[in-house]
Design a protein around this motif. Structure first.
Motif, mmCIF file in Angstrom:
data_model
loop_
_atom_site.group_PDB
_atom_site.id
_atom_site.type_symbol
_atom_site.label_atom_id
_atom_site.label_comp_id
_atom_site.label_asym_id
_atom_site.label_seq_id
_atom_site.Cartn_x
_atom_site.Cartn_y
_atom_site.Cartn_z
ATOM 1 N N PRO A 82 -0.161 4.680 -8.093
ATOM 2 C CA PRO A 82 -0.205 4.148 -6.725
ATOM 3 C C PRO A 82 -1.484 4.514 -5.973
ATOM 4 C CG PRO A 82 1.511 5.840 -6.965
ATOM 5 C CD PRO A 82 1.053 5.481 -8.324
ATOM 6 N N ILE A 83 -2.024 5.711 -6.207
ATOM 7 C CA ILE A 83 -3.273 6.104 -5.536
ATOM 8 C C ILE A 83 -4.428 5.228 -6.020
ATOM 9 C CG2 ILE A 83 -4.981 7.958 -5.313
ATOM 10 C CD1 ILE A 83 -2.641 9.957 -5.413
ATOM 11 N N ALA A 84 -4.505 5.012 -7.339
ATOM 12 C CA ALA A 84 -5.583 4.180 -7.891
ATOM 13 C C ALA A 84 -5.485 2.743 -7.402
ATOM 14 C CB ALA A 84 -5.525 4.227 -9.416
ATOM 15 N N LEU A 85 -4.267 2.205 -7.272
ATOM 16 C CA LEU A 85 -4.092 0.832 -6.786
ATOM 17 C C LEU A 85 -4.527 0.701 -5.336
ATOM 18 C CD1 LEU A 85 -0.652 -0.045 -8.424
ATOM 19 C CD2 LEU A 85 -2.848 -1.115 -8.932
ATOM 20 N N LEU A 86 -4.214 1.678 -4.521
ATOM 21 C CA LEU A 86 -4.625 1.628 -3.112
ATOM 22 C C LEU A 86 -6.140 1.631 -2.988
ATOM 23 C CD1 LEU A 86 -2.045 4.089 -1.485
ATOM 24 C CD2 LEU A 86 -2.197 1.625 -1.104
ATOM 25 N N ILE A 87 -6.825 2.391 -3.838
ATOM 26 C CA ILE A 87 -8.289 2.470 -3.770
ATOM 27 C C ILE A 87 -8.931 1.204 -4.330
ATOM 28 C CG2 ILE A 87 -10.315 3.715 -4.627
ATOM 29 C CD1 ILE A 87 -8.602 6.271 -4.548
ATOM 30 N N SER A 88 -8.422 0.716 -5.468
ATOM 31 C CA SER A 88 -9.028 -0.462 -6.095
ATOM 32 C C SER A 88 -8.783 -1.744 -5.305
ATOM 33 C CB SER A 88 -8.495 -0.621 -7.519
ATOM 34 O OG SER A 88 -7.091 -0.778 -7.507
ATOM 35 N N LEU A 89 -7.702 -1.788 -4.548
ATOM 36 C CA LEU A 89 -7.338 -3.003 -3.799
ATOM 37 C C LEU A 89 -7.491 -2.821 -2.294
ATOM 38 C CD1 LEU A 89 -4.103 -3.898 -5.831
ATOM 39 C CD2 LEU A 89 -6.347 -4.997 -6.036
ATOM 40 N N TYR A 90 -8.348 -1.881 -1.889
ATOM 41 C CA TYR A 90 -8.415 -1.567 -0.460
ATOM 42 C C TYR A 90 -8.983 -2.711 0.369
ATOM 43 C CZ TYR A 90 -13.502 -0.747 -0.300
ATOM 44 O OH TYR A 90 -14.870 -0.887 -0.316
ATOM 45 N N GLU A 91 -9.789 -3.611 -0.240
ATOM 46 C CA GLU A 91 -10.373 -4.730 0.511
ATOM 47 C C GLU A 91 -9.472 -5.965 0.491
ATOM 48 O OE1 GLU A 91 -14.213 -5.226 -1.277
ATOM 49 O OE2 GLU A 91 -15.188 -3.936 0.225
ATOM 50 N N GLU A 92 -8.437 -5.946 -0.346
ATOM 51 C CA GLU A 92 -7.539 -7.097 -0.444
ATOM 52 C C GLU A 92 -6.515 -7.058 0.683
ATOM 53 O OE1 GLU A 92 -7.868 -9.378 -2.743
ATOM 54 O OE2 GLU A 92 -9.273 -8.434 -4.125
ATOM 55 N N LYS A 93 -6.576 -8.016 1.566
ATOM 56 C CA LYS A 93 -5.700 -8.009 2.741
ATOM 57 C C LYS A 93 -4.388 -8.769 2.520
ATOM 58 C CE LYS A 93 -9.492 -7.539 6.061
ATOM 59 N NZ LYS A 93 -10.176 -8.123 7.237
ATOM 60 N N LYS A 94 -4.372 -9.684 1.539
ATOM 61 C CA LYS A 94 -3.189 -10.529 1.351
ATOM 62 C C LYS A 94 -2.182 -9.950 0.359
ATOM 63 C CE LYS A 94 -5.600 -14.831 2.436
ATOM 64 N NZ LYS A 94 -5.940 -16.200 1.958
ATOM 65 N N ILE A 95 -2.544 -8.872 -0.274
ATOM 66 C CA ILE A 95 -1.643 -8.305 -1.287
ATOM 67 C C ILE A 95 -0.509 -7.543 -0.610
ATOM 68 C CG2 ILE A 95 -1.466 -6.567 -3.106
ATOM 69 C CD1 ILE A 95 -4.114 -7.493 -4.148
ATOM 70 N N ASP A 96 0.710 -7.809 -1.088
ATOM 71 C CA ASP A 96 1.908 -7.197 -0.504
ATOM 72 C C ASP A 96 2.485 -6.156 -1.470
ATOM 73 O OD1 ASP A 96 4.117 -6.587 0.977
ATOM 74 O OD2 ASP A 96 5.185 -8.458 0.551
ATOM 75 N N PHE A 97 2.557 -4.935 -1.003
ATOM 76 C CA PHE A 97 3.110 -3.857 -1.823
ATOM 77 C C PHE A 97 4.578 -3.572 -1.500
ATOM 78 C CE2 PHE A 97 -1.475 -2.633 -1.598
ATOM 79 C CZ PHE A 97 -1.763 -2.761 -2.954
ATOM 80 N N LYS A 98 5.171 -4.387 -0.619
ATOM 81 C CA LYS A 98 6.533 -4.107 -0.177
ATOM 82 C C LYS A 98 7.552 -4.337 -1.292
ATOM 83 C CE LYS A 98 5.732 -5.243 4.714
ATOM 84 N NZ LYS A 98 6.115 -6.147 5.828
ATOM 85 N N ASP A 99 8.679 -3.639 -1.180
ATOM 86 C CA ASP A 99 9.848 -3.819 -2.052
ATOM 87 C C ASP A 99 9.545 -3.563 -3.532
ATOM 88 O OD1 ASP A 99 12.589 -4.255 -2.265
ATOM 89 O OD2 ASP A 99 12.281 -6.326 -2.924
ATOM 90 N N ILE A 100 8.570 -2.711 -3.818
ATOM 91 C CA ILE A 100 8.333 -2.315 -5.204
ATOM 92 C C ILE A 100 7.876 -0.858 -5.228
ATOM 93 C CG2 ILE A 100 5.930 -3.120 -5.278
ATOM 94 C CD1 ILE A 100 6.646 -3.988 -8.239
#
Length: 500
Positions: A82-100
């Motif tokens: 989860p830490i790596a995903l937050l850093i790699s996708l920090y510029e992506e505004k449309k990605i939804d991490f909810k409910d997973i």
């Protein structure tokens, strides 16, 4: 700020954790806050290496990762993903991490690994109804696929995990659930599993018919049993074979044992065979009872069997600490800053010699102990502890003419039939673990049986606890005979197993 859901273990239960991230202007830095353990602090280097080796630039910003709520101590390497995903996708505004919920340890090249904590955490969250969808690696998915009512998405490495959140159709990542392929019976719409494999078979035991019958009763009703006899008469042989003929297991019990195996740093096998723990008499109290931070043998034996060989040689402090687990089927450990409750629904098996030298009951060897030594030896077991034993069996000496009489398969078949009667009667516990209210409901006597029990109570000075145990054992004996009611001979046989 972006958030990915994960979790951490607090004792044996999981607490949900929100992994939060912010990227602000300032000198480039990478900080993890929220009471992280050393394992989590080390994840900074793993995450950096995984991103850089997969052609992702590390953001030249002040990166702050917060593990919320901050008052809970966080442990485990599964926060890497989860830490790596937050850093790699920090510029992506449309990605939804909810409910997973996301779990996974990263290798330096970005491969995702399993860790011992992931299965217990997800199982605990599922029991709390706090998880619907989970993203893990294939090794983790294989274990958690036995857990019902959750969707499992599987990825191999960090690049696949990043692609997963870009995909609109995530069905190709969905992991197919594994089914338990064992013998099973269906009672009132609920499935119970068992295995027709007996690594240790009762057919190896010659003679000892009374002890075998007591072991059958113990297995059918989950009754605590104490075997006393001369060295070499077969006490340990019976104890080692008893777990294989115990009652079938529900899926919840199989998953609970797998959880305990994972917490004990062992690979879960998901077999419908009751676990058996047999600590040595020199074990420390902490290793038997456990603590608020680590599991002891008592907790690890839950839903299985706990065998104490050479019972009288265990320290009295350990034996007395068994009172609450044997009586209440749970153990509460309270410390200044924490309280933890362990379930202890195990079958207790004790084995001991009749005296220090072991020859008191022998007809061939003379006993070398005097009366004082025998008294001291017997007094190591207190009356309150012995009162919690359902079946007390004095075993005979071995004889050259003794022959095998029954195998584990036939005994197990009898246990399964008795188990069916208990479940169909509406019991949610086996006879040996019924509480006082349930005893009054399911262990009903006729007038003749009641009169016999009253006479025995006066003659042997039975305590209220002993009376209930006589009733519960009689109920199991009746179930083994497929008798709906408890009859006179069931009570008499049950009384025969009480220590006097």
């Amino acid at each position: 700020m972006k958030i990915i859901k994960s979790a951490t273990l607090a004792n044996i239960d999981a607490s949900e954790v929100s992994v939060e991230s912010t990227f602000t202007k300032g000198l480039p830095s990478f900080t993890i806050v929220g009471l992280p353990s050393d394992q989590i602090k080390e994840s900074k280097d793993r995450v950096k290496s995984a991103l850089l080796t997969n052609d992702y630039k590390f953001p030249p910003k002040k990166i702050t990762i917060n593990l919320s709520p901050s008052e809970i101590k966080k442990t485990g390497t599964h926060f890497d993903l989860p830490i790596a995903l937050l850093i790699s996708l920090y510029e992506e505004k449309k990605i939804d991490f909810k409910d997973i919920h996301v779990f996974g340890e990263l290798s330096l090249n970005g491969e995702i690994k399993d860790s011992n904590n992931i299965f217990p955490i997800i199982l605990s969250l599922a029991k709390q109804s706090k998880i619907n969808n989970v993203l893990v690696c294939s090794n983790s998915a294989k274990k958690i696929s036995k857990i019902p009512n959750i969707n499992i998405y599987c990825v191999k490495n960090l690049l696949e995990a990043i692609e997963f959140f870009h995909e609109k159709d995530k069905s190709k990542y969905l992991y197919k659930k594994d089914m338990l392929e064992y013998e099973k019976i269906n009672i009132n719409g609920k499935e119970f599993y068992y295995e027709n494999y007996y690594e240790n078979d009762f057919f190896d035991i010659k003679g000892q018919e009374n002890a075998k019958k007591a072991a059958l009763i113990a297995a059918a009703g989950n009754h605590n049993i104490l075997l006393e006899g001369s060295p070499g008469c077969g006490k340990s042989m019976i104890a080692k074979r008893l777990p294989y003929i115990m009652a079938p297991m529900s899926l919840d019990e199989i998953l609970e044992i797998a959880k305990l195996q994972a917490l004990d740093l062992k690979e879960p096998n998901f077999k419908p065979v009751r676990v058996s723990r047999s600590p040595h008499c020199s074990s420390t109290k902490a290793s038997i009872v456990g603590s608020s931070n680590s599991l002891g043998e008592i907790a690890l034996a839950n839903a299985g069997a706990l065998f104490f060989d050479e019972l009288a040689h265990f320290p009295s402090s350990i034996l007395e600490s068994l009172r609450e687990p044997l009586e209440d089927n749970c153990l509460l450990i309270s410390r200044a800053n924490s309280k933890v409750k362990y379930n202890t629904k195990f079958l207790f098996i004790g084995a001991m010699n009749p005296c220090p030298c072991g020859n008191l009951l022998s007809t061939n060897k003379s006993c070398r102990c005097n009366e004082l030594e025998i008294k001291r030896y017997k007094n190591r077991l207190s009356e309150p502890f012995l009162d919690r034993i359902d079946l007390y069996v004095i075993m005979n000496e071995t004889n050259i003419n003794d022959k095998p009489s029954v195998d584990s398969k036939s005994l197990h078949e009898q246990v399964i039939e008795a188990f069916k009667m208990q479940i169909l009667r509406g019991q949610n516990e086996l006879n040996g673990k019924l509480n006082d209210k349930q005893v009054n409901k399911f262990c009903i006597l006729d007038e003749e049986s009641t009169a016999i029990l009253h006479r025995a109570t006066n003659s042997f000075n039975l305590s209220f606890r002993s009376i209930n145990k006589v009733l519960k054992v009689a109920r199991t004996i009746a179930d083994l005979e497929s008798s709906v009611s408890i009859k006179k001979h069931h009570i008499l046989e049950s009384l025969n197993y009480r220590r006097r």
